[in-house]
Design a protein around this motif. Structure first.
Motif, PDB file in Angstrom:
ATOM      1  N   VAL A  93       0.851  -1.195   0.000  1.00 42.39           N
ATOM      2  CA  VAL A  93       0.000   0.000   0.000  1.00 42.39           C
ATOM      3  C   VAL A  93       0.885   1.242   0.000  1.00 42.39           C
ATOM      4  O   VAL A  93       1.746   1.406   0.864  1.00 42.39           O
ATOM      5  N   LEU A  94       0.690   2.120  -0.972  1.00 45.28           N
ATOM      6  CA  LEU A  94       1.481   3.347  -1.073  1.00 45.28           C
ATOM      7  C   LEU A  94       0.684   4.579  -0.674  1.00 45.28           C
ATOM      8  O   LEU A  94       1.260   5.575  -0.233  1.00 45.28           O
ATOM      9  N   GLU A 108      10.031  -0.218  -1.171  1.00 48.27           N
ATOM     10  CA  GLU A 108      10.009  -0.765  -2.539  1.00 48.27           C
ATOM     11  C   GLU A 108      11.040  -0.083  -3.442  1.00 48.27           C
ATOM     12  O   GLU A 108      11.077  -0.337  -4.640  1.00 48.27           O
ATOM     13  N   HIS A 109      11.872   0.807  -2.846  1.00 47.22           N
ATOM     14  CA  HIS A 109      12.930   1.515  -3.589  1.00 47.22           C
ATOM     15  C   HIS A 109      12.352   2.372  -4.719  1.00 47.22           C
ATOM     16  O   HIS A 109      12.928   2.452  -5.809  1.00 47.22           O
ATOM     17  N   TYR A 110      11.210   2.983  -4.454  1.00 46.86           N
ATOM     18  CA  TYR A 110      10.583   3.880  -5.414  1.00 46.86           C
ATOM     19  C   TYR A 110      10.798   5.318  -4.958  1.00 46.86           C
ATOM     20  O   TYR A 110      10.603   5.640  -3.777  1.00 46.86           O
ATOM     21  N   THR A 111      11.211   6.172  -5.886  1.00 47.43           N
ATOM     22  CA  THR A 111      11.288   7.597  -5.589  1.00 47.43           C
ATOM     23  C   THR A 111       9.933   8.227  -5.865  1.00 47.43           C
ATOM     24  O   THR A 111       9.049   7.609  -6.476  1.00 47.43           O
ATOM     25  N   ILE A 112       9.769   9.463  -5.442  1.00 49.63           N
ATOM     26  CA  ILE A 112       8.511  10.157  -5.707  1.00 49.63           C
ATOM     27  C   ILE A 112       8.313  10.362  -7.201  1.00 49.63           C
ATOM     28  O   ILE A 112       7.185  10.388  -7.704  1.00 49.63           O
ATOM     29  N   THR A 117       5.284   8.888 -12.028  1.00 48.54           N
ATOM     30  CA  THR A 117       5.209   8.306 -13.373  1.00 48.54           C
ATOM     31  C   THR A 117       4.115   7.249 -13.441  1.00 48.54           C
ATOM     32  O   THR A 117       3.324   7.211 -14.389  1.00 48.54           O
ATOM     33  N   LEU A 118       4.053   6.384 -12.415  1.00 45.95           N
ATOM     34  CA  LEU A 118       3.007   5.355 -12.375  1.00 45.95           C
ATOM     35  C   LEU A 118       1.622   5.986 -12.313  1.00 45.95           C
ATOM     36  O   LEU A 118       0.678   5.489 -12.933  1.00 45.95           O
ATOM     37  N   LEU A 119       1.504   7.074 -11.568  1.00 50.89           N
ATOM     38  CA  LEU A 119       0.209   7.752 -11.475  1.00 50.89           C
ATOM     39  C   LEU A 119      -0.209   8.331 -12.821  1.00 50.89           C
ATOM     40  O   LEU A 119      -1.370   8.222 -13.229  1.00 50.89           O
ATOM     41  N   ARG A 120       0.738   8.946 -13.524  1.00 53.54           N
ATOM     42  CA  ARG A 120       0.402   9.541 -14.829  1.00 53.54           C
ATOM     43  C   ARG A 120      -0.025   8.474 -15.831  1.00 53.54           C
ATOM     44  O   ARG A 120      -0.847   8.729 -16.704  1.00 53.54           O
ATOM     45  N   GLN A 121       0.540   7.268 -15.697  1.00 53.35           N
ATOM     46  CA  GLN A 121       0.118   6.172 -16.564  1.00 53.35           C
ATOM     47  C   GLN A 121      -1.329   5.778 -16.299  1.00 53.35           C
ATOM     48  O   GLN A 121      -1.978   5.167 -17.147  1.00 53.35           O
TER      49      GLN A 121
END
Length: 285
Positions: A93-94, A108-112, A117-121
């Motif tokens: 959960v993010l 999860e080693h994700y930057t903002i 980018t995932l949100l824009r997709q």
């Protein structure tokens, strides 16, 4: 050189058979285990193809061993949720209750930037629009928008809409697909008549489909030709409206009480018919 070609053809066949046996799941979004297995299978094939000192049978054996392991992992995953979580992983959960969970993002080693980018997709450009977001085990982001940001649906407006079925492709590359034509409940004579209405021949149709309403939609090879538009549904709705309007007019013109009552009664019936069928005829007003 000839040996490399032969080995390449052989391992293409072997990998094709292996992939078919493992199923479609292994060619979709990969889990961590499937990703490792896929790399290993490709590496074994590549090594045996290019290195003539390695045994072809050993390479095929290695591929099938990894394929069996992958298959058994799928079977185990179906039977045990605990092992499924170990093999395939779990979602992270993010965003929860509209709040970004920075700890899970770092885990999860994700930057903002990666998250944005995932949100824009997903066509989401503002964190304020999100109620809940989870990073799936296969790397996809699932997003639940806040209620005020979700698209309005007919259910929100208490509207009844007709159920729809998948369209049937009845013409492909200028050839009739008779099985699909039968499933659509249509005949070749009906198809010829519809094509005549649109002013095209079967040979010039690249793709032809029948929708839930029984209407034919086509795409032709020659894009410069302008197709005639189907008018059956709009004409039927217009006819119903005209009949209703005529009945209301007759009720106003006559002085006979019985006739006036009859005209009004039938005008109301036509109104009910119009309200029931207008969603099927392309009028949602």
């Amino acid at each position: 050189m000839f040996i490399v070609v032969l080995r390449s053809l052989l391992f293409v066949i072997v990998l094709f058979i292996t992939t078919k046996l493992l199923g479609k799941k292994h060619i979709s979004q990969l889990s961590l285990f499937e990703y490792i297995a896929g790399i290993t299978l490709g590496d074994i094939a590549g090594e045996v193809i290019l290195n003539s000192s390695l045994s072809v049978m050993h390479g095929i054996l290695g591929i099938f061993v990894f394929a069996i392991i992958s298959y058994l992992a799928d079977v185990i995953s179906l039977k045990s949720k605990t092992l499924r979580n170990v093999i395939e992983g779990t979602g992270t959960v993010l965003v929860e209750d509209g709040k970004l969970l920075e700890g899970n993002l770092k885990k999860e080693h994700y930057t903002i930037d990666d998250f944005s980018t995932l949100l824009r997709q997903k066509d989401v450009f503002s964190l304020a629009e999100i109620e809940y977001a989870v990073l799936e085990p296969k790397g996809m982001l699932s997003v639940l928008l806040k209620k005020e940001n979700r698209p309005i649906t007919p259910k929100d407006l208490n509207m009844k809409v007709p159920s729809e079925k998948a369209p049937q492709t009845i013409i492909m590359d200028g050839n009739i697909v008779y099985d699909s034509l039968t499933k659509a409940g249509k005949t070749p004579s009906w198809l010829r008549m519809e094509l005549e209405k649109l002013g095209v021949t079967q040979d010039n149709v690249f793709l032809g489909q029948v929708d839930s309403y029984g209407e034919l939609t086509i795409d032709i090879f020659d894009d410069k030709i302008k197709l005639a538009e189907a008018q059956e549904r709009p004409l039927l709705l217009a006819t119903i409206k005209k009949v209703q309007a005529d009945l209301e007019m007759y009720s106003l013109q006559t002085d006979n009480k019985e006739a006036k009552l009859m005209y009004r009664k039938n005008a109301n019936k036509m109104e009910q018919v119009k309200n029931k069928v207008k969603m099927y005829l392309g009028d949602n007003i």
